[in-house]
Write an enzyme that holds these catalytic residues in place. Structure first.
Site, PDB file in Angstrom:
ATOM      1  N   ARG A 280       2.861  -1.255   9.539  1.00  0.00           N
ATOM      2  CA  ARG A 280       2.474  -2.641   8.710  1.00  0.00           C
ATOM      3  C   ARG A 280       2.167  -3.746   9.755  1.00  0.00           C
ATOM      4  O   ARG A 280       1.134  -4.671   9.389  1.00  0.00           O
ATOM      5  CB  ARG A 280       3.666  -3.007   7.819  1.00  0.00           C
ATOM      6  CG  ARG A 280       3.822  -1.874   6.670  1.00  0.00           C
ATOM      7  CD  ARG A 280       5.197  -2.207   6.114  1.00  0.00           C
ATOM      8  NE  ARG A 280       5.203  -3.455   5.336  1.00  0.00           N
ATOM      9  CZ  ARG A 280       6.328  -3.995   4.939  1.00  0.00           C
ATOM     10  NH1 ARG A 280       7.625  -3.464   5.179  1.00  0.00           N
ATOM     11  NH2 ARG A 280       6.398  -4.881   4.150  1.00  0.00           N
TER      12      ARG A 280
ATOM     13  N   ILE B 277      12.543   4.683   6.709  1.00  0.00           N
ATOM     14  CA  ILE B 277      11.349   4.379   6.105  1.00  0.00           C
ATOM     15  C   ILE B 277      11.685   3.277   5.238  1.00  0.00           C
ATOM     16  O   ILE B 277      12.669   3.306   4.503  1.00  0.00           O
ATOM     17  CB  ILE B 277      10.392   5.623   5.456  1.00  0.00           C
ATOM     18  CG1 ILE B 277      11.059   6.253   4.304  1.00  0.00           C
ATOM     19  CG2 ILE B 277       9.794   6.286   6.469  1.00  0.00           C
ATOM     20  CD1 ILE B 277      10.100   7.179   3.752  1.00  0.00           C
ATOM     21  N   ASP B 278      10.768   2.311   5.148  1.00  0.00           N
ATOM     22  CA  ASP B 278      11.276   1.000   4.303  1.00  0.00           C
ATOM     23  C   ASP B 278      11.215   1.331   2.926  1.00  0.00           C
ATOM     24  O   ASP B 278      10.632   2.284   2.335  1.00  0.00           O
ATOM     25  CB  ASP B 278       9.716   0.103   4.579  1.00  0.00           C
ATOM     26  CG  ASP B 278       9.622  -0.302   5.803  1.00  0.00           C
ATOM     27  OD1 ASP B 278      10.653  -0.202   6.684  1.00  0.00           O
ATOM     28  OD2 ASP B 278       8.603  -0.866   6.245  1.00  0.00           O
ATOM     29  N   LYS B 279      12.049   0.445   2.015  1.00  0.00           N
ATOM     30  CA  LYS B 279      12.090   0.650   0.836  1.00  0.00           C
ATOM     31  C   LYS B 279      11.060   0.982  -0.253  1.00  0.00           C
ATOM     32  O   LYS B 279      11.011   1.969  -0.925  1.00  0.00           O
ATOM     33  CB  LYS B 279      13.064  -0.443   0.442  1.00  0.00           C
ATOM     34  CG  LYS B 279      13.174  -0.427  -1.170  1.00  0.00           C
ATOM     35  CD  LYS B 279      13.680  -1.833  -1.641  1.00  0.00           C
ATOM     36  CE  LYS B 279      13.539  -2.045  -3.157  1.00  0.00           C
ATOM     37  NZ  LYS B 279      13.961  -3.259  -3.915  1.00  0.00           N
TER      38      LYS B 279
ATOM     39  N   THR C  23       8.147   2.179   1.089  1.00  0.00           N
ATOM     40  CA  THR C  23       7.352   3.291   1.469  1.00  0.00           C
ATOM     41  C   THR C  23       7.831   4.589   1.049  1.00  0.00           C
ATOM     42  O   THR C  23       9.177   4.696   1.023  1.00  0.00           O
ATOM     43  CB  THR C  23       7.546   3.196   3.121  1.00  0.00           C
ATOM     44  OG1 THR C  23       6.798   1.743   3.339  1.00  0.00           O
ATOM     45  CG2 THR C  23       6.456   4.256   3.605  1.00  0.00           C
TER      46      THR C  23
END
Length: 331
Positions: free
Chosen positions: A257, A141-143, A145
């Site tokens: 996103r 998962i993104d930084k 998020t």
């Protein structure tokens, strides 16, 4: 000391040696094609007693021996970083990642990542995922998020979990706060390519690929890229914003996103895909929305079949404090 696995080639083997060995090696060995290529290059594979060449062939009944060396050490520094561990057993570990933490070390962020923290937490309990002593990150998962992700502690668990993610059978549900309110009556949405309604859920099906001019972004494309499907359900109408639930059928980079921006409902606080859209000044919480410093996205639910014992597991994570405060302000 190396472990050695032995087996025989079954009928009608593929012409390529690595494919034949990958097909017929015992399931418990969990040998990926990439790892087999490395083992062949290292001279660790023998066919009928002779070291096998990567370009060699095999025939039905050939005896294969593969020496599996101890897991290699990796150059990742263990760091004593607090982790919120939701579940841990001998095979898997579930972490509730805070926003702001990078998952993998990279040239710009060699320290302070989730993997650095896991290296310290697991210590001598590290198993050889892919032949290297490291935790197995099955998905990312993104930084910025927050939320749940599963880590494999063994090679077998890594293969079992990866197969579920590839087959889209793992359950992944995100909660997000977006600009505007997705509405089935909106003719703009009904006329948008790749977009349809399934009851009260908005289905977004596109291909995704790197943006043609900005390599840090992903973009919706149609004639190339990777297929991506997101389903969006409105949970709460907040006026000029909405709390939505996003279910991933696929798991592409930045998928939620990009898809939410594509349908005109970019996430609050998203610095990459949110554009310059602002809340109307008379919207409650407009100031809180303007100052929100990350994409309002949280990995809230994670479910899968345990790769070792077959038990169905499902975990939920409460919305983090910053998103909860934003919701309160918007209400």
């Amino acid at each position: 000391m190396s472990d050695t696995i032995t087996f025989r080639i079954a009928a009608d083997p593929p012409p390529r040696l690595d494919k034949a060995i990958a097909r017929d090696a015992p399931e418990g060995a969990h040998l990926s094609r990439s790892r087999l290529v490395r083992l062949l290059g290292d001279g660790a594979v023998r066919v009928n007693g002779a070291i096998a060449s990567a370009k060699g062939t095999v025939f039905e009944g050939d005896a294969v021996e593969i020496d599996l060396p101890p897991p290699e050490a990796v150059d990742i520094a263990p760091e004593e970083i607090p982790l919120r561990i939701v579940h841990e057993d001998a095979d898997v570990l579930i972490v509730d990642k805070p926003a702001g933490m990078v998952v993998h070390p990279a040239p710009g962020t060699p320290y302070g990542t989730l993997v650095n923290a896991l290296m310290h937490h697991l210590g001598d309990d590290l198993s050889g995922v892919g032949g290297r002593a490291r935790p197995g990150i099955v998905h990312r998962i993104d930084k910025d998020t927050s939320g749940l992700l599963v880590v494999a502690k063994t090679d077998a668990a890594h293969h079992g979990l990866a197969a579920q993610f590839e087959a889209h059978t793992a359950e992944r549900v995100y909660r997000a706060i977006c600009h505007g309110v997705p509405d089935p009556a909106d003719p703009r949405l009904r006329g948008l390519r790749g977009v349809s309604w399934e009851g009260a859920s908005l289905r977004i099906a596109t291909n995704l690929a790197r943006h043609p001019t900005d390599r840090q972004r992903q973009a919706v494309v149609w004639d190339h890229g990777r297929h991506a499907i997101t389903r969006v359900r409105m949970v709460e109408d907040l006026g000029a914003a909405a709390l939505v639930e996003c279910r991933l059928e696929t798991g592409r980079t930045h998928q939620i996103r990009v898809h939410m921006a594509y349908v005109g409902h970019g996430l609050l606080g998203d610095p990459v895909y949110g554009g310059r859209r602002k809340m109307p000044k008379d919207q409650p919480g407009a100031g809180a929305a303007a100052s929100f410093s990350r994409q309002a996205l949280h990995a809230a639910v994670l479910g899968f079949v345990h790769p070792a014992n077959g038990e169905t597991l499902r975990f939920e994570s409460e919305m983090p404090e910053d998103m909860a405060d934003l919701l309160t302000a918007l209400r």
